[in-house]
Each structure stands twice: as structure tokens, then as C-alpha cells.
Design a protein around this motif. Structure first.
Motif, PDB file in Angstrom:
ATOM      1  N   LEU A  45       0.856  -1.190   0.000  1.00  0.00           N
ATOM      2  CA  LEU A  45       0.000   0.000   0.000  1.00  0.00           C
ATOM      3  C   LEU A  45       0.896   1.246   0.000  1.00  0.00           C
ATOM      4  CD1 LEU A  45      -2.655  -1.138   2.650  1.00  0.00           C
ATOM      5  CD2 LEU A  45      -2.801  -1.246   0.150  1.00  0.00           C
ATOM      6  N   ASP A  46       1.543   1.483  -1.140  1.00  0.00           N
ATOM      7  CA  ASP A  46       2.550   2.553  -1.229  1.00  0.00           C
ATOM      8  C   ASP A  46       2.227   3.578  -2.312  1.00  0.00           C
ATOM      9  OD1 ASP A  46       2.866   0.957  -3.407  1.00  0.00           O
ATOM     10  OD2 ASP A  46       4.986   0.512  -3.082  1.00  0.00           O
ATOM     11  N   GLY A  47       0.991   3.566  -2.809  1.00  0.00           N
ATOM     12  CA  GLY A  47       0.623   4.514  -3.853  1.00  0.00           C
ATOM     13  C   GLY A  47       0.983   4.060  -5.249  1.00  0.00           C
ATOM     14  N   SER A  48       1.465   2.842  -5.396  1.00  0.00           N
ATOM     15  CA  SER A  48       1.819   2.342  -6.720  1.00  0.00           C
ATOM     16  C   SER A  48       0.563   1.941  -7.480  1.00  0.00           C
ATOM     17  CB  SER A  48       2.765   1.147  -6.596  1.00  0.00           C
ATOM     18  OG  SER A  48       2.164   0.105  -5.855  1.00  0.00           O
ATOM     19  N   GLU A  49       0.699   1.842  -8.806  1.00  0.00           N
ATOM     20  CA  GLU A  49      -0.435   1.504  -9.659  1.00  0.00           C
ATOM     21  C   GLU A  49      -0.752   0.015  -9.556  1.00  0.00           C
ATOM     22  OE1 GLU A  49      -1.756   1.660 -14.387  1.00  0.00           O
ATOM     23  OE2 GLU A  49       0.137   2.576 -13.725  1.00  0.00           O
ATOM     24  N   ALA A  55      -6.331  -5.097 -11.704  1.00  0.00           N
ATOM     25  CA  ALA A  55      -7.268  -3.977 -11.623  1.00  0.00           C
ATOM     26  C   ALA A  55      -8.581  -4.325 -12.311  1.00  0.00           C
ATOM     27  CB  ALA A  55      -6.640  -2.732 -12.248  1.00  0.00           C
ATOM     28  N   GLU A  56      -8.509  -4.954 -13.476  1.00  0.00           N
ATOM     29  CA  GLU A  56      -9.735  -5.309 -14.181  1.00  0.00           C
ATOM     30  C   GLU A  56     -10.526  -6.362 -13.408  1.00  0.00           C
ATOM     31  OE1 GLU A  56     -11.035  -3.851 -16.774  1.00  0.00           O
ATOM     32  OE2 GLU A  56      -9.356  -2.443 -16.732  1.00  0.00           O
ATOM     33  N   TYR A  57      -9.828  -7.308 -12.774  1.00  0.00           N
ATOM     34  CA  TYR A  57     -10.513  -8.330 -11.960  1.00  0.00           C
ATOM     35  C   TYR A  57     -11.238  -7.678 -10.789  1.00  0.00           C
ATOM     36  CZ  TYR A  57     -11.263 -12.414  -9.015  1.00  0.00           C
ATOM     37  OH  TYR A  57     -11.843 -13.395  -8.233  1.00  0.00           O
ATOM     38  N   LEU A  58     -10.553  -6.764 -10.091  1.00  0.00           N
ATOM     39  CA  LEU A  58     -11.168  -6.116  -8.927  1.00  0.00           C
ATOM     40  C   LEU A  58     -12.371  -5.273  -9.340  1.00  0.00           C
ATOM     41  CD1 LEU A  58      -7.988  -4.985  -6.946  1.00  0.00           C
ATOM     42  CD2 LEU A  58      -9.416  -6.998  -6.551  1.00  0.00           C
ATOM     43  N   CYS A  70      -8.270   1.125  -2.574  1.00  0.00           N
ATOM     44  CA  CYS A  70      -7.697   1.709  -3.800  1.00  0.00           C
ATOM     45  C   CYS A  70      -8.164   3.141  -4.014  1.00  0.00           C
ATOM     46  CB  CYS A  70      -8.099   0.879  -5.023  1.00  0.00           C
ATOM     47  SG  CYS A  70      -7.466  -0.800  -5.013  1.00  0.00           S
ATOM     48  N   LEU A  71      -7.333   3.884  -4.733  1.00  0.00           N
ATOM     49  CA  LEU A  71      -7.704   5.203  -5.244  1.00  0.00           C
ATOM     50  C   LEU A  71      -8.065   5.032  -6.711  1.00  0.00           C
ATOM     51  CD1 LEU A  71      -7.804   8.370  -5.009  1.00  0.00           C
ATOM     52  CD2 LEU A  71      -5.437   8.365  -5.805  1.00  0.00           C
ATOM     53  N   VAL A  72      -9.271   5.450  -7.067  1.00  0.00           N
ATOM     54  CA  VAL A  72      -9.758   5.285  -8.432  1.00  0.00           C
ATOM     55  C   VAL A  72      -9.408   6.540  -9.230  1.00  0.00           C
ATOM     56  CG1 VAL A  72     -11.753   4.881  -9.892  1.00  0.00           C
ATOM     57  CG2 VAL A  72     -11.624   3.808  -7.614  1.00  0.00           C
ATOM     58  N   ALA A  73      -8.728   6.334 -10.356  1.00  0.00           N
ATOM     59  CA  ALA A  73      -8.360   7.455 -11.235  1.00  0.00           C
ATOM     60  C   ALA A  73      -8.957   7.194 -12.603  1.00  0.00           C
ATOM     61  CB  ALA A  73      -6.849   7.605 -11.308  1.00  0.00           C
ATOM     62  N   ARG A  99      -7.301   3.982 -14.208  1.00  0.00           N
ATOM     63  CA  ARG A  99      -6.261   3.362 -13.385  1.00  0.00           C
ATOM     64  C   ARG A  99      -6.731   3.224 -11.948  1.00  0.00           C
ATOM     65  NH1 ARG A  99      -0.761   6.677 -14.993  1.00  0.00           N
ATOM     66  NH2 ARG A  99      -0.909   6.441 -17.266  1.00  0.00           N
ATOM     67  N   LEU A 100      -6.086   2.267 -11.250  1.00  0.00           N
ATOM     68  CA  LEU A 100      -6.268   2.095  -9.814  1.00  0.00           C
ATOM     69  C   LEU A 100      -4.904   2.194  -9.144  1.00  0.00           C
ATOM     70  CD1 LEU A 100      -8.744  -0.964  -9.645  1.00  0.00           C
ATOM     71  CD2 LEU A 100      -9.306   1.480  -9.523  1.00  0.00           C
ATOM     72  N   TYR A 101      -4.874   2.827  -7.979  1.00  0.00           N
ATOM     73  CA  TYR A 101      -3.646   2.948  -7.191  1.00  0.00           C
ATOM     74  C   TYR A 101      -3.913   2.422  -5.785  1.00  0.00           C
ATOM     75  CZ  TYR A 101      -2.047   6.087 -10.893  1.00  0.00           C
ATOM     76  OH  TYR A 101      -1.677   6.609 -12.109  1.00  0.00           O
ATOM     77  N   TRP A 102      -2.940   1.697  -5.212  1.00  0.00           N
ATOM     78  CA  TRP A 102      -3.069   1.239  -3.844  1.00  0.00           C
ATOM     79  C   TRP A 102      -2.949   2.430  -2.904  1.00  0.00           C
ATOM     80  CZ3 TRP A 102      -5.136  -3.283  -3.545  1.00  0.00           C
ATOM     81  CH2 TRP A 102      -4.800  -4.291  -4.474  1.00  0.00           C
TER      82      TRP A 102
END
Length: 380
Positions: A45-49, A55-58, A70-73, A99-102
């Protein structure tokens, strides 16, 4: 029987069976049964993509996890995103990005920007242009930066339409969803060279000319509203005017009045360019180069003219000298004193060419002897 799994702080454990994720393990110690040990995928959980496949599975099967971890972009067609971490800009996301970011606590932040407003906010532009970080910010190529120095203005075109002039300073514009062009224009007096123009005169003599023009913009918006490339248009007008001035006159006319080319071209170009907001302050032909054979002919012609002028001057001087001698003779004929002075002058000239001279009987006898010798020669 159980198996112990430890998830460290700042991590998540995703449990999967047969390719399906069914549970999330947060930080701490967890015990799993030995009889059906699942696969564990540990993420930071470090802000990486989030990896694209995951991401598509989630998005499809675990939307609740996305909301929690996640942060949804997801950008619309008219949005760009500014991704911050710990208050520092990390990336510019273009429109239509998904994109999704942790999440990394509250340090990861997304700011949505409306690209229909073509100007980039000042805080975004300043962050992108920081010397130490500018090259590390991803997506900076979505922004067009325009720097206008002093004594200049900027001509901005958005989707082909000319906008208000930009004053000196720095500004930024979105290149996404728009066709943005900018050109910096110098308002000072500039020089345009028109070189190597080979033109036929009226009497079919080829001349090669080089011309220089000093010009400036008087109305920048008018120039760029009517002309796509004002400088190219000015260059062509100078060419046309130069060809008209030379092509309608003979070589003799051009040589007799060397300023006529400058005057004709200046008047013609000034009239044509005034309507486009361009002033031609001054211009002049720097060089007029003749072909080799024409140079030879003109050299011979000049040589003949100068020789004829020299002959006239020589004849004039000879006539003047003869007239002077005749006047002198008339004076001496009626004036014995003048004749006596001429005799003394003659004696002086003779003495200058003799190293030594002896005089017997006085100067009068010498002069009398010279006169007798002269008379004897005349009688003979």
C-alpha cells in the motif's frame, strides 16, 4: 493443523483459490488450514499503480475492495488528473485514463482538472516547471508551455482560432482535446535578407541582386489573422517588387540611377504590407552582380570613355599652354623689361645644368653673346 502467515504494516494479502480472489488479509499474523492452503498475493500500500490484469478483476468482481483499499483514477473525456503523493505532484493523467492505485494512508491524492478550460492552473504549471523535478513528472508532455520574453508578444491559436496576445511571462495550455499552437513574435525592428535573386532586365541582361529590408510588426493580430506565415509573405512581396523594378528597365537605366530600385521596391512593398499590420521601415539593394562577359564589356566601355575624356583634357591643356605662350610673346614684344627678365630666367636655367661657368667682360657681354648666338642660328 494450521499455517501461520504474517502480513507486515503497509501491505495486504490477497487469498486466491483456483485463480479467484476471495479474501483480504490486513497487517498482522494469520493462520490458515493446511488442508486447503490458498495462494497468497502480497501487495504494498505505497501509492503504486495496481497491475492492469488485477485492476480489471477487482473492478469486475470485488468493487468493495476497490472502495476500501484503492484510489480510483478514472478520467472522463474532458478531464485530466493531477496525482499527488505527500503533497508533491507525481503524474499528470490524460483524459480517458482508467487506473487504480493502492492507497497509502491519506498521502495519495487525485485532483481532477477540466481540460475544456485550455489554460493550465498556475500551481500545476509551477510544479511541472520546477528545475529539479520537471523531468521526473510523468505526463508533462500533455502541457504546452509558452515563455514570452521582454519586447515580445505571444500569438496563441486554439483549434485554429487566434486568441488574445500573450504578454511577457510564462503560461501553460492543455494539448489534450485541443490543437494548441503558440508563436513568440519580436516587436522590435528586424532585418530580412533577400539574397541571390537572378533577374533579367528589359534588354535581356541577367543581374544577380541581394536586398536587405528593415521591418517590424505594427498590428500582430491583424498579421496572423490574415497570414499563416507573415514573414514568408513579406519575403515573397520583396521578391515580386524587386523583379518588377528590374525587369521593366534596361541596364543603362539602372546604372544611371542606382537608387531607382530601392525607391520602387520600397513604395510597392510598403503599400502592400500596410494592410497586414507590417511596416517596412527601410530597404536597399546591397549588391548588383553582373555576369562575367558583361563585366568585360562594361570595363572596355568605361576604359574607352575615360580615354576619350583624357584626350579632351590633354587637348584643352595644350591649347591653354599655346595661348599662354602667345600672350607672353606679345608682352615681351612691347616691353623690353619683360624681355630682359625672360633672358635672365633663361640664363638661370642654363646655369642649373652647368657645373662650372667663367664669365669675361661682365654679364652684359654674356647676354649679348647669347643673343648673337641665337640670332646666328635663326639666320642659318
Amino acid at each position: 493443523m494450521t499455517k501461520k502467515i504474517t502480513i507486515r504494516k503497509g501491505q495486504l494479502g490477497l487469498l486466491a483459490k483456483e485463480g479467484d480472489y476471495y479474501q483480504v488479509l490486513e497487517s498482522g499474523e494469520h493462520r490458515l488450514s493446511w488442508f486447503s492452503v490458498p495462494k497468497v498475493r502480497v501487495v504494498n500500500l505505497d501509492g503504486s499503480e495496481v497491475e492492469t490484469g488485477l485492476a480489471e478483476y477487482l473492478r469486475r468482481f470485488q468493487p468493495g475492495w476497490i472502495e476500501q483499499y484503492c484510489l480510483v483514477a478514472d478520467m472522463t473525456d474532458n478531464e485530466a488528473g493531477a496525482l499527488y503523493s505527500n503533497g508533491i505532484l507525481q503524474e499528470i493523467l490524460p483524459p480517458s485514463t482508467r487506473r487504480l492505485y493502492w492507497k497509502a494512508d491519506e498521502t495519495l491524492k487525485l485532483v481532477r482538472l477540466d481540460t475544456r478550460e485550455v489554460s493550465v492552473p498556475a500551481e500545476i504549471l509551477n510544479a511541472v516547471l520546477q528545475p529539479k523535478r520537471g523531468n521526473s513528472i510523468k505526463g508533462r508532455d500533455t502541457i504546452l508551455t509558452v515563455q514570452v520574453p521582454a519586447w515580445h508578444v505571444g500569438v496563441l491559436k486554439v483549434d485554429g482560432e487566434t486568441q488574445a496576445l500573450l504578454s511577457a511571462g510564462l503560461s501553460g495550455y492543455w494539448k489534450v482535446n485541443h490543437l494548441v499552437e503558440a508563436e513568440v513574435v519580436d516587436l522590435r525592428l528586424q532585418v530580412l535578407e533577400v539574397s541571390g535573386q537572378e533577374i533579367l532586365t528589359k534588354d535581356k541582361v541577367t543581374l544577380r541582386l541581394n536586398l536587405a529590408a528593415n521591418w517590424r510588426y505594427t498590428d500582430v493580430l491583424s498579421a496572423f489573422a490574415q497570414l499563416s506565415k507573415p514573414l514568408d509573405h513579406l519575403y515573397r512581396e520583396l521578391q515580386f517588387a524587386l523583379r518588377e523594378a528590374v525587369g521593366t528597365r534596361t541596364l543603362d537605366e539602372l546604372l544611371e540611377d542606382k537608387q531607382i530600385i530601392d525607391e520602387v521596391v520600397s513604395v510597392q512593398v510598403a503599400e502592400r504590407m500596410a494592410a497586414f499590420g507590417i511596416e517596412v521601415a527601410s530597404l536597399g539593394v546591397k549588391d548588383v552582380i553582373l555576369p562575367g562577359e558583361m563585366k568585360t564589356i562594361l570595363s572596355r566601355l568605361v576604359e574607352a570613355e575615360k580615354s576619350a575624356q583624357a584626350n579632351v583634357i590633354r587637348r584643352r591643356e595644350e591649347t591653354a599652354a599655346t595661348r599662354s605662350l602667345l600672350n607672353t610673346a606679345k608682352v615681351m614684344e612691347s616691353n623690353p623689361v619683360a624681355l630682359r627678365l625672360k633672358e635672365l630666367e633663361t640664363l638661370e636655367r642654363v646655369a642649373e645644368r652647368i657645373d662650372k661657368i667663367s664669365v669675361f667682360g661682365g654679364l652684359d657681354q654674356v647676354l649679348h653673346g647669347l643673343v648673337n648666338i641665337k640670332g646666328a642660328h635663326d639666320g642659318a
